[in-house]
Design a protein around this motif. Structure first.
Motif, PDB file in Angstrom:
ATOM      1  N   SER A   1      33.247  55.015  29.905  1.00 33.52           N
ATOM      2  CA  SER A   1      32.856  53.772  30.558  1.00 33.52           C
ATOM      3  C   SER A   1      33.131  53.860  32.057  1.00 33.52           C
ATOM      4  O   SER A   1      34.029  54.580  32.497  1.00 33.52           O
ATOM      5  N   GLU A   2      32.355  53.116  32.832  1.00 33.98           N
ATOM      6  CA  GLU A   2      32.549  53.096  34.273  1.00 33.98           C
ATOM      7  C   GLU A   2      33.614  52.061  34.620  1.00 33.98           C
ATOM      8  O   GLU A   2      33.505  50.897  34.225  1.00 33.98           O
ATOM      9  N   PRO A   3      34.644  52.465  35.347  1.00 35.35           N
ATOM     10  CA  PRO A   3      35.710  51.516  35.662  1.00 35.35           C
ATOM     11  C   PRO A   3      35.270  50.507  36.722  1.00 35.35           C
ATOM     12  O   PRO A   3      34.395  50.782  37.542  1.00 35.35           O
ATOM     13  N   VAL A   4      35.881  49.329  36.685  1.00 32.86           N
ATOM     14  CA  VAL A   4      35.695  48.346  37.746  1.00 32.86           C
ATOM     15  C   VAL A   4      36.776  48.626  38.792  1.00 32.86           C
ATOM     16  O   VAL A   4      37.954  48.431  38.543  1.00 32.86           O
ATOM     17  N   LYS A   5      36.346  49.128  39.948  1.00 35.65           N
ATOM     18  CA  LYS A   5      37.310  49.517  40.975  1.00 35.65           C
ATOM     19  C   LYS A   5      37.582  48.326  41.892  1.00 35.65           C
ATOM     20  O   LYS A   5      36.655  47.693  42.397  1.00 35.65           O
ATOM     21  N   ARG A   6      38.876  48.029  42.071  1.00 35.57           N
ATOM     22  CA  ARG A   6      39.259  46.923  42.935  1.00 35.57           C
ATOM     23  C   ARG A   6      40.262  47.408  43.969  1.00 35.57           C
ATOM     24  O   ARG A   6      41.263  48.057  43.625  1.00 35.57           O
ATOM     25  N   GLU A   7      40.009  47.080  45.207  1.00 35.15           N
ATOM     26  CA  GLU A   7      40.915  47.480  46.273  1.00 35.15           C
ATOM     27  C   GLU A   7      42.086  46.506  46.364  1.00 35.15           C
ATOM     28  O   GLU A   7      41.907  45.286  46.301  1.00 35.15           O
ATOM     29  N   LEU A   8      43.273  47.063  46.526  1.00 39.49           N
ATOM     30  CA  LEU A   8      44.454  46.219  46.665  1.00 39.49           C
ATOM     31  C   LEU A   8      44.342  45.323  47.896  1.00 39.49           C
ATOM     32  O   LEU A   8      44.787  44.175  47.878  1.00 39.49           O
ATOM     33  N   ALA A   9      43.748  45.860  48.965  1.00 36.19           N
ATOM     34  CA  ALA A   9      43.610  45.060  50.186  1.00 36.19           C
ATOM     35  C   ALA A   9      42.830  43.778  49.919  1.00 36.19           C
ATOM     36  O   ALA A   9      43.164  42.700  50.444  1.00 36.19           O
ATOM     37  N   GLU A  10      41.803  43.872  49.087  1.00 38.84           N
ATOM     38  CA  GLU A  10      41.018  42.687  48.744  1.00 38.84           C
ATOM     39  C   GLU A  10      41.813  41.742  47.851  1.00 38.84           C
ATOM     40  O   GLU A  10      41.705  40.517  47.970  1.00 38.84           O
ATOM     41  N   MET A  11      42.649  42.307  46.960  1.00 38.35           N
ATOM     42  CA  MET A  11      43.390  41.484  46.003  1.00 38.35           C
ATOM     43  C   MET A  11      44.536  40.726  46.647  1.00 38.35           C
ATOM     44  O   MET A  11      45.021  39.739  46.075  1.00 38.35           O
ATOM     45  N   VAL A  12      45.005  41.175  47.821  1.00 32.92           N
ATOM     46  CA  VAL A  12      46.102  40.467  48.489  1.00 32.92           C
ATOM     47  C   VAL A  12      45.631  39.771  49.761  1.00 32.92           C
ATOM     48  O   VAL A  12      46.434  39.151  50.468  1.00 32.92           O
ATOM     49  N   ALA A  13      44.333  39.841  50.062  1.00 30.76           N
ATOM     50  CA  ALA A  13      43.805  39.242  51.286  1.00 30.76           C
ATOM     51  C   ALA A  13      44.093  37.744  51.334  1.00 30.76           C
ATOM     52  O   ALA A  13      43.928  37.028  50.346  1.00 30.76           O
ATOM     53  N   GLY A  14      44.560  37.285  52.480  1.00 29.07           N
ATOM     54  CA  GLY A  14      44.803  35.861  52.672  1.00 29.07           C
ATOM     55  C   GLY A  14      46.118  35.358  52.129  1.00 29.07           C
ATOM     56  O   GLY A  14      46.373  34.145  52.166  1.00 29.07           O
ATOM     57  N   THR A  15      46.965  36.240  51.617  1.00 24.92           N
ATOM     58  CA  THR A  15      48.233  35.812  51.022  1.00 24.92           C
ATOM     59  C   THR A  15      49.423  35.968  51.967  1.00 24.92           C
ATOM     60  O   THR A  15      50.510  35.458  51.671  1.00 24.92           O
ATOM     61  N   GLY A  16      49.246  36.695  53.075  1.00 25.99           N
ATOM     62  CA  GLY A  16      50.358  36.975  53.968  1.00 25.99           C
ATOM     63  C   GLY A  16      51.127  38.233  53.614  1.00 25.99           C
ATOM     64  O   GLY A  16      52.088  38.589  54.295  1.00 25.99           O
ATOM     65  N   ILE A  17      50.713  38.914  52.551  1.00 28.57           N
ATOM     66  CA  ILE A  17      51.376  40.162  52.145  1.00 28.57           C
ATOM     67  C   ILE A  17      50.948  41.284  53.088  1.00 28.57           C
ATOM     68  O   ILE A  17      49.763  41.439  53.388  1.00 28.57           O
ATOM     69  N   THR A  18      51.919  42.079  53.545  1.00 26.02           N
ATOM     70  CA  THR A  18      51.623  43.286  54.307  1.00 26.02           C
ATOM     71  C   THR A  18      51.468  44.443  53.335  1.00 26.02           C
ATOM     72  O   THR A  18      52.389  44.741  52.576  1.00 26.02           O
TER      73      THR A  18
END
Length: 389
Positions: A51-68
């Motif tokens: 199966s083809e994985p759904v690739k998600r970037e960590l930068a997108e997943m933490v965007a707007g949260t204030g996390i460095t």
């Protein structure tokens, strides 16, 4: 408070998201990951099957949260308050270690050289090899009778009907299931054409698994024989068990280090709930707990010890079959199970729920919860004294 979280998996990511949203800039949260991608480990058996994985970037997943977010591999942890990230020295007041686990490649001779695993890169490599092996009706031997091995064997057999799949295990297959659960497991594997063989592996060689009294040939071997924590924990002076997991107290602090919490697969509690199985279902509660604890610490407040009750065991048996085994309060399996298409639907709902939970945490929606035993634990200092004695 400067908090550094090592590891961008289930435990580390949810910890960072919850802590950042709870403290709203009052705590400096830095998330460190060796990879810029979030890996859904609970779906790697699907990836191995093609199966083809759904690739998600960590930068997108933490965007707007204030996390460095920092991408790089940690080479040293100084418990006094610093980590080494490449050439960069990163100070911390509180450290959260969520470095996860990896397949044990060195416990049995030949595994590193001759086997695939369900780590991300290896699973992708196996998926490229399987169509040619299936076309000539070749054999894949899956070693390991736990969750990883069973899901891997089921997924490969269903996705590639021409493949001969053998599941090789040492102990009792489905030993922590009820009789109804074990019966369904064996019936499902038989329906998929998976051959079951029992034996203890001595070594792997090119093209064969060597047991005590016989060998099992293969065109490819998928090793699911156990997981270990990164060697970095031991090298940093933390107290670890035989699998390299850091020993933690009732507040999930590394023994002897009040400024270091360890969560997820890398943690081994020395007090109830102990032992805890490696996996997503324990990583998420531990991550949320430590985030809430650090949030309270930043306000000068105390926390209750970590409490967790394992309520069920979920396993996929291909895309159209599954098994969900509920547990009683004392940890024993109930006599009834969810199975077949209902079991598959429940397992898929749980996997999707993990993704939805992380997305909700990013938006500040804190609905994730888990069952607890309600037991009262003794103070961690007393536990450490008993352990030392």
């Amino acid at each position: 408070m400067r908090v550094v979280i090592l590891g961008g998996g289930y435990a580390g990511l949810i910890c960072a998201l919850r802590l950042a949203r709870r403290t709203r800039g009052q705590v400096a949260v830095t998330l460190v990951s060796a990879s810029p991608w979030f890996v859904e480990r609970i779906r790697l058996h699907e990836r191995a099957a093609g199966s083809e994985p759904v690739k998600r970037e960590l930068a997108e997943m933490v965007a707007g949260t204030g996390i460095t977010l920092k991408i790089g591999r940690v080479t040293r942890i100084d418990p006094r308050g610093e980590i080494l990230l490449g050439d960069e020295r990163l100070p911390f007041e509180q450290l959260v270690v969520a470095l996860g686990s990896h397949v044990d490649l060195d416990g049995v001779p030949g595994v590193r050289e001759h086997a695939f695993t369900l780590d991300a890169a290896s699973a992708a490599s196996l998926s490229e090899r399987l169509p040619a092996i299936a076309a000539r009706r070749g054999r894949v031997v899956v070693v390991g009778g736990g969750l990883t091995g069973i899901e891997g064997a089921s997924e490969l057999a269903e996705a590639h009907p021409g493949l001969q799949v053998t599941l090789l295990y040492a102990g009792e297959l489905g030993g922590n299931y009820s009789e109804a659960g074990r019966e369904h497991l064996r019936r499902s594997l038989n329906r998929l054409g998976v051959t079951l063989e029992q034996g203890r592996v001595k070594r792997l060689q090119a093209g064969s698994v060597e047991l005590e009294e016989r060998s099992v040939p293969f065109d490819a071997c998928l090793w699911a024989g156990g997981f270990v924590a990164p060697e970095l924990l031991r090298q940093s002076g933390l107290s670890v068990n035989a699998r390299g997991q850091a020993l933690v107290d009732a507040y999930l602090r590394a023994l002897g280090h009040e400024n270091i919490h360890v969560i997820g697969d890398a943690a081994a509690p020395v007090a109830p709930p102990s032992p805890m199985l490696m996996g997503c279902k324990t990583a998420l509660p531990m991550g949320v707990y430590v985030a809430e604890r650090l949030s309270r610490l930043s306000r000068g407040q105390d926390s209750e010890p970590f409490d967790y009750l394992d309520t069920a065991f979920c396993i996929s048996l291909g895309r159209r079959d599954g098994l969900v085994q509920p547990y009683r309060q004392d940890g024993s399996p109930t006599g009834w199970v969810f199975r077949g298409r209902l079991g598959a639907w429940l397992k898929e709902a749980i996997c999707l729920g993990v993704s939805w939970t992380l997305a909700a945490e990013r938006k500040g929606l804190h609905f994730f919860a888990w069952r607890k035993t309600g037991r009262k634990l003794s103070p961690p200092a007393a536990q450490e004294r008993r352990l030392a004695a």
